[in-house]
Design an enzyme around this catalytic site. Structure first.
Site, mmCIF file in Angstrom:
data_model
loop_
_atom_site.group_PDB
_atom_site.id
_atom_site.type_symbol
_atom_site.label_atom_id
_atom_site.label_comp_id
_atom_site.label_asym_id
_atom_site.label_seq_id
_atom_site.Cartn_x
_atom_site.Cartn_y
_atom_site.Cartn_z
ATOM 1 N N SER A 176 0.672 -1.262 -0.065
ATOM 2 C CA SER A 176 0.180 -0.222 -0.061
ATOM 3 C C SER A 176 0.822 1.251 0.049
ATOM 4 C CB SER A 176 -0.821 0.072 1.122
ATOM 5 O OG SER A 176 -0.036 -0.119 2.529
ATOM 6 N N ARG A 196 0.607 -8.558 24.556
ATOM 7 C CA ARG A 196 -0.475 -8.443 25.429
ATOM 8 C C ARG A 196 -0.060 -8.911 26.634
ATOM 9 N NH1 ARG A 196 -5.559 -9.724 21.522
ATOM 10 N NH2 ARG A 196 -5.288 -7.509 20.553
ATOM 11 N N CYS A 227 -10.397 -7.436 21.343
ATOM 12 C CA CYS A 227 -11.672 -6.420 20.960
ATOM 13 C C CYS A 227 -12.784 -7.199 22.010
ATOM 14 C CB CYS A 227 -12.263 -6.588 19.623
ATOM 15 S SG CYS A 227 -12.100 -7.970 18.792
ATOM 16 N N LYS A 260 -7.643 -15.938 24.845
ATOM 17 C CA LYS A 260 -7.046 -14.387 24.982
ATOM 18 C C LYS A 260 -8.281 -13.795 25.968
ATOM 19 C CE LYS A 260 -5.631 -13.773 20.207
ATOM 20 N NZ LYS A 260 -5.968 -13.292 18.918
ATOM 21 N N ARG A 299 -18.610 -16.549 15.540
ATOM 22 C CA ARG A 299 -18.825 -15.724 14.346
ATOM 23 C C ARG A 299 -20.330 -15.719 13.902
ATOM 24 N NH1 ARG A 299 -14.802 -12.157 14.034
ATOM 25 N NH2 ARG A 299 -12.780 -13.043 13.642
ATOM 26 N N HIS A 339 -19.545 -6.351 17.872
ATOM 27 C CA HIS A 339 -19.635 -7.827 18.485
ATOM 28 C C HIS A 339 -20.548 -7.564 19.728
ATOM 29 C CE1 HIS A 339 -15.963 -8.788 16.479
ATOM 30 N NE2 HIS A 339 -15.150 -8.897 17.403
HETATM 31 N N1 LIG Z 1 -10.737 -6.058 13.143
HETATM 32 C C1 LIG Z 1 -10.863 -5.734 14.524
HETATM 33 O O1 LIG Z 1 -11.963 -5.928 14.817
HETATM 34 C C2 LIG Z 1 -9.578 -5.776 15.431
HETATM 35 C C3 LIG Z 1 -10.089 -5.575 16.712
HETATM 36 C C4 LIG Z 1 -9.039 -5.305 17.982
HETATM 37 C C5 LIG Z 1 -7.694 -5.612 17.190
HETATM 38 N N2 LIG Z 1 -7.331 -6.022 15.951
HETATM 39 C C6 LIG Z 1 -5.991 -6.031 15.634
HETATM 40 O O2 LIG Z 1 -5.720 -4.914 14.947
HETATM 41 C C7 LIG Z 1 -4.833 -5.240 13.880
HETATM 42 C C8 LIG Z 1 -5.309 -4.731 12.465
HETATM 43 O O3 LIG Z 1 -6.500 -5.524 12.281
HETATM 44 P P1 LIG Z 1 -7.218 -5.078 11.024
HETATM 45 O O4 LIG Z 1 -8.705 -5.909 11.387
HETATM 46 O O5 LIG Z 1 -7.251 -3.603 10.773
HETATM 47 O O6 LIG Z 1 -6.635 -5.978 9.846
HETATM 48 P P2 LIG Z 1 -6.699 -5.377 8.305
HETATM 49 O O7 LIG Z 1 -8.122 -4.843 7.855
HETATM 50 O O8 LIG Z 1 -6.469 -6.734 7.688
HETATM 51 O O9 LIG Z 1 -5.567 -4.579 8.114
HETATM 52 C C9 LIG Z 1 -4.169 -4.811 7.934
HETATM 53 C C10 LIG Z 1 -3.372 -3.809 8.261
HETATM 54 O O10 LIG Z 1 -1.928 -4.129 8.385
HETATM 55 C C11 LIG Z 1 -0.920 -3.664 7.429
HETATM 56 N N3 LIG Z 1 0.250 -4.350 7.396
HETATM 57 C C12 LIG Z 1 0.400 -5.967 6.995
HETATM 58 N N4 LIG Z 1 1.544 -6.150 6.801
HETATM 59 C C13 LIG Z 1 2.238 -5.016 7.167
HETATM 60 C C14 LIG Z 1 3.774 -4.804 7.049
HETATM 61 N N5 LIG Z 1 4.770 -5.714 6.676
HETATM 62 N N6 LIG Z 1 4.179 -3.359 7.232
HETATM 63 C C15 LIG Z 1 3.343 -2.564 7.669
HETATM 64 N N7 LIG Z 1 1.795 -2.918 7.652
HETATM 65 C C16 LIG Z 1 1.411 -4.068 7.534
HETATM 66 C C17 LIG Z 1 -1.853 -3.814 6.251
HETATM 67 O O11 LIG Z 1 -1.339 -2.883 5.106
HETATM 68 P P3 LIG Z 1 -1.469 -3.094 3.709
HETATM 69 O O12 LIG Z 1 -2.596 -2.555 3.136
HETATM 70 O O13 LIG Z 1 -0.337 -2.491 3.031
HETATM 71 O O14 LIG Z 1 -1.521 -4.500 3.390
HETATM 72 C C18 LIG Z 1 -3.147 -3.193 6.707
HETATM 73 O O15 LIG Z 1 -2.870 -1.660 6.799
HETATM 74 C C19 LIG Z 1 -4.565 -6.902 14.094
HETATM 75 O O16 LIG Z 1 -3.303 -7.194 14.874
HETATM 76 C C20 LIG Z 1 -5.888 -7.190 14.588
HETATM 77 O O17 LIG Z 1 -5.684 -8.412 15.511
HETATM 78 C C21 LIG Z 1 -8.417 -5.877 14.975
#
Ligand SMILES: NC(=O)c1ccc[n+]([C@@H]2O[C@H](COP(=O)([O-])OP(=O)(O)OC[C@H]3O[C@@H](n4cnc5c(N)ncnc54)[C@H](OP(=O)(O)O)[C@@H]3O)[C@@H](O)[C@H]2O)c1
Length: 358
Positions: free
Chosen positions: A43, A102, A133, A218, A240, A247
């Site tokens: 990206s 964590r 979350c 977790k 899910r 959630h």
């Molecule tokens: N979704 C939820 O409800 C939620 C809730 C609590 C915590 N989380 C945690 O928050 C984190 C993000 O989750 P998400 O749901 O937002 O995932 P996501 O939509 O799949 O987004 C992942 C992000 O990580 C980036 N990324 C991947 N590899 C990378 C690298 N090598 N260097 C820099 N950036 C990189 C991706 O960028 P690119 O576009 O460049 O691939 C994208 O911006 C995860 O650890 C997840 O477990 C998520």
């Protein structure tokens, strides 16, 4: 240095949590020049609309953190393990949304309204972990009850949105739903089971010894760490559902001290993080109503007291992209910043009125 306008990096700015963090910062008027949006090679160079213009995504590498004060990591655990220590070594305060740190000894795991007061944020170059979350949403609801009546045991079933698995979860639900609407049989495109028209146990790996999946583990371990009670019994079942965002949870908690529904509602009503729904009202919390909101919706308060103890049951819906991730991380950033500016908890006072023991 102004109240909120620290220089902040969003690592994973193109993901669903990163974009939500940017939206919150934009709504608060955080200036564009004080934001660094980072992503992977994929990206790098992508423009993200922000305020009246856009921010270009840069590649997340250790050198990219120069002049950054706070970094919100919204990427996967591997990226966090690779980059967060390098950022912290440069004096950056890292608030990480992944599970990488964590349970680490000495790593604060923080929900401001629940345990923000006890945390030492004074060290520069600190890594702070944002809880899972489902853990955040459950403990926002249970925190005031725990303070007032003491938790002995918690039984919780989750109804988790597909966006909890990131951007690709949303794409899967939309695609599969369209396919079913076009007359095709439900078929999995991202999760192990079809997500449209279906309910399935959380896709994280099962622990063969306990039979618990990763999400359930977790919730158990993180809740114990946050509440400082390593003996607390937590019996989760994580599932899910075909919901895009928010959630939901059915929670039944056994208390140390007896309570009435009115007393439970009184302590829940004191929390600025909770929207309390009338237990006898015509409607109850839903994911659609809670989507995009900052507070956790808590309704259907029921209390049953017997000789064995006092049980309280709740129905809870919380936006896991906001309070379950991006908003909580930004609230932690506010705490760090307000303590650094004034040595006080001014920010926490706004979020978390004290719950008195009743
Ligand atoms: N979704 C939820 O409800 C939620 C809730 C609590 C915590 N989380 C945690 O928050 C984190 C993000 O989750 P998400 O749901 O937002 O995932 P996501 O939509 O799949 O987004 C992942 C992000 O990580 C980036 N990324 C991947 N590899 C990378 C690298 N090598 N260097 C820099 N950036 C990189 C991706 O960028 P690119 O576009 O460049 O691939 C994208 O911006 C995860 O650890 C997840 O477990 C998520």
């Amino acid at each position: 240095m102004s109240e909120h306008h620290y220089r902040v990096a969003i690592v994973g700015a193109t993901g669903v949590v990163g974009r939500e963090a940017l939206k919150i910062l934009e709504d608060r008027g955080h200036p564009t020049h004080q934001i660094v949006a980072m992503g992977s090679d994929r990206s790098s160079g992508t423009p993200i609309p922000y305020a009246d213009g856009e921010i270009s995504v840069t590649r997340a590498v250790p050198d990219a953190f120069v002049d950054v004060e706070i970094a919100l990591f919204c990427a996967d655990s591997t990226t966090a393990r690779e980059l967060a220590p390098a950022a912290a070594a440069q004096g950056v305060t890292v608030i990480d949304n992944s599970s990488a740190f964590r349970m680490g000894a000495g790593i604060p795991l923080v929900i401001p309204e629940v345990n923000g007061r006890g945390v030492d944020f004074s060290r520069s170059g600190q890594i702070i972990a944002n809880p899972n979350c489902s853990t955040i949403i459950m403990l926002v609801a249970l925190g005031p009850i725990h303070r007032a009546f003491g938790l002995k045991q918690v039984v919780v079933s989750t109804y988790q949105a597909v966006s909890g698995a990131g951007r690709s979860g949303i794409v899967a639900l939309r695609g599969e739903t369209a396919s079913v609407a076009a007359g095709h049989r439900p078929a999995p495109s991202h999760f192990p089971e079809p997500c449209a028209m279906n309910v399935f146990t959380h896709e994280s790996d099962l622990d063969p010894h306990s039979g618990l999946n990763g999400e359930e583990l977790k919730m158990i371990h993180e809740s114990r760490k946050i509440l400082g009670d390593s003996q607390l019994r937590i019996l989760p079942t994580c599932v899910r559902v075909p919901v895009e965002r928010v959630h939901s949870q059915s929670i039944t908690a056994r208390l140390h001290r007896h309570a009435t529904p009115e007393a439970i509602e009184s302590v829940l009503g004191e929390s600025s993080a909770i929207d309390l729904w009338p237990r006898n009202g015509p409607r109850h919390p839903t994911p659609l109503v809670a989507a995009g909101t900052d507070r956790v919706s808590v309704g259907r308060v029921r209390v049953e007291s017997t000789d064995q103890g006092c049980d309280v049951s709740l129905w809870v819906c919380g936006d896991q992209l906001r309070k379950g991730a991006a908003l909580n991380a930004i609230q932690v950033a506010d705490l760090v910043w307000s303590r650094r500016l004034s040595g006080s908890d001014a920010s926490l006072a706004r979020f978390a009125p004290q719950t008195k023991q009743v």
